[in-house]
Design an enzyme around this catalytic site. Sequence first.
Site, mmCIF file in Angstrom:
data_model
loop_
_atom_site.group_PDB
_atom_site.id
_atom_site.type_symbol
_atom_site.label_atom_id
_atom_site.label_comp_id
_atom_site.label_asym_id
_atom_site.label_seq_id
_atom_site.Cartn_x
_atom_site.Cartn_y
_atom_site.Cartn_z
ATOM 1 N N ASN A 11 0.865 -1.179 0.000
ATOM 2 C CA ASN A 11 0.000 0.000 0.000
ATOM 3 C C ASN A 11 0.901 1.228 0.000
ATOM 4 O O ASN A 11 1.517 1.545 1.007
ATOM 5 C CB ASN A 11 -0.890 -0.043 1.264
ATOM 6 C CG ASN A 11 -1.694 1.227 1.444
ATOM 7 O OD1 ASN A 11 -1.812 2.035 0.526
ATOM 8 N ND2 ASN A 11 -2.254 1.399 2.633
ATOM 9 N N LYS A 13 0.034 4.266 -0.218
ATOM 10 C CA LYS A 13 -0.595 5.452 0.396
ATOM 11 C C LYS A 13 -0.378 6.658 -0.521
ATOM 12 O O LYS A 13 -0.455 6.513 -1.735
ATOM 13 C CB LYS A 13 -0.059 5.663 1.812
ATOM 14 C CG LYS A 13 -0.147 4.377 2.625
ATOM 15 C CD LYS A 13 0.186 4.529 4.068
ATOM 16 C CE LYS A 13 0.049 3.171 4.746
ATOM 17 N NZ LYS A 13 0.210 3.223 6.183
ATOM 18 N N HIS A 97 -9.292 1.093 4.864
ATOM 19 C CA HIS A 97 -8.002 1.246 5.556
ATOM 20 C C HIS A 97 -8.183 2.173 6.760
ATOM 21 O O HIS A 97 -8.963 3.125 6.700
ATOM 22 C CB HIS A 97 -6.956 1.810 4.589
ATOM 23 C CG HIS A 97 -5.577 1.776 5.172
ATOM 24 N ND1 HIS A 97 -5.126 2.757 6.021
ATOM 25 C CD2 HIS A 97 -4.576 0.866 5.071
ATOM 26 C CE1 HIS A 97 -3.893 2.457 6.407
ATOM 27 N NE2 HIS A 97 -3.542 1.316 5.850
ATOM 28 N N GLU A 99 -6.529 4.539 7.857
ATOM 29 C CA GLU A 99 -6.326 5.971 7.596
ATOM 30 C C GLU A 99 -7.566 6.588 6.952
ATOM 31 O O GLU A 99 -7.866 7.758 7.158
ATOM 32 C CB GLU A 99 -5.076 6.167 6.728
ATOM 33 C CG GLU A 99 -3.812 5.971 7.551
ATOM 34 C CD GLU A 99 -2.623 5.426 6.779
ATOM 35 O OE1 GLU A 99 -2.610 5.509 5.535
ATOM 36 O OE2 GLU A 99 -1.701 4.895 7.427
ATOM 37 N N GLU A 171 -5.017 -5.014 10.437
ATOM 38 C CA GLU A 171 -3.941 -4.046 10.659
ATOM 39 C C GLU A 171 -4.177 -3.308 11.972
ATOM 40 O O GLU A 171 -4.961 -2.349 12.011
ATOM 41 C CB GLU A 171 -3.905 -3.028 9.519
ATOM 42 C CG GLU A 171 -3.620 -3.629 8.170
ATOM 43 C CD GLU A 171 -3.097 -2.579 7.211
ATOM 44 O OE1 GLU A 171 -1.988 -2.750 6.718
ATOM 45 O OE2 GLU A 171 -3.779 -1.574 6.990
ATOM 46 N N GLY A 177 2.923 2.101 10.563
ATOM 47 C CA GLY A 177 3.873 3.195 10.391
ATOM 48 C C GLY A 177 4.617 3.575 11.665
ATOM 49 O O GLY A 177 5.287 4.600 11.715
ATOM 50 N N SER A 217 3.825 -2.280 10.089
ATOM 51 C CA SER A 217 5.278 -2.338 10.272
ATOM 52 C C SER A 217 5.896 -3.677 9.859
ATOM 53 O O SER A 217 6.846 -4.151 10.500
ATOM 54 C CB SER A 217 5.662 -1.979 11.715
ATOM 55 O OG SER A 217 5.272 -0.655 12.010
HETATM 56 P P1 PGA Z 1 3.190 0.162 7.429
HETATM 57 O O1 PGA Z 1 1.713 0.394 6.831
HETATM 58 O O2 PGA Z 1 3.706 -1.128 6.831
HETATM 59 O O3 PGA Z 1 3.985 1.363 6.986
HETATM 60 O O4 PGA Z 1 3.063 0.068 8.903
HETATM 61 C C1 PGA Z 1 0.833 -0.670 6.649
HETATM 62 C C2 PGA Z 1 -0.504 -0.166 6.107
HETATM 63 O O5 PGA Z 1 -1.014 0.839 6.605
HETATM 64 O O6 PGA Z 1 -1.079 -0.774 5.181
#
Ligand code: PGA
Length: 254
Positions: A11, A13, A97, A99, A171, A177, A217
């Site tokens: 992803n 983003k 997601h 976010e 997640e 992140g 992560s």
């Molecule tokens: P990350 O993000 O691997 O940077 O933690 C995962 C995601 O939000 O899909």
Amino acid sequence: MRQKSILLAGNWKMNHGPSAAEGYFSAIEIAPKANAQMRIYPPFLSLSASLNTVEQKKLPIQIGAQNLHFEKTGAFTGEVSGPMLQEIGITQVLIGHSERRQYFAETDETVLKKTISALNQGFEVLLCVGETLEERKSGTTNLVMETQLKLILSDEICKSALGLKLHIAYEPVWAIGTGLVATPEQAEETHAYIRSLLVNSIGAPKADTVRLLYGGSVTPANFKDLLACPNIDGGLVGGASLKPESWMALWNLI
Ligand code: PGA
């Protein structure tokens, strides 16, 4: 014993515009694997460049969108619809997601509407769920999974798509992140719980066919241990999907 079919999904983003996307896929060299699929979700504006480069290089990579609107057309400024994505050749979409839920006010209701709309239009959906740090600390992770999946697991269109055109990414929001990856035990515990919810809704044989991806992560240093868990069928990866080197390293661990 469940037969695993691994999905490694990236992803991006709001990273990598069209020329960066082209450069990225130009640098990717991977061999296909019999038991695994690779997929990347670039931003809308980079979808065409990604598709073109992947096609030119004949890379075994699916390209998907990070979101879509549940209506097909209309007065929704700034939004992108299913037919528009299909016009450029997109058949995969990420929905819900954290976010999107956190910063763009997506709710379990809008996530359901988007999922039904996408499925009705023939898209394959990767649906995201996950608890916040507060929820984990207060011991309500399972309850949050139940709540976030409740509408999906009681909708007939979604239920019949599970394992075919509908898969799930777990997640934990506190792991996204942050560098704070869930331990394989923590991840497996929640994946097993989600699998039990699926068994209750659609029965064991079908529940077994649903890919449950872990996200938060994921890096080449922790992916192998996560993948060894019985209910983890792959990863949804943000940061480590942005550089071809770390992305290819993840693929090579499968
Ligand atoms: P990350 O993000 O691997 O940077 O933690 C995962 C995601 O939000 O899909």
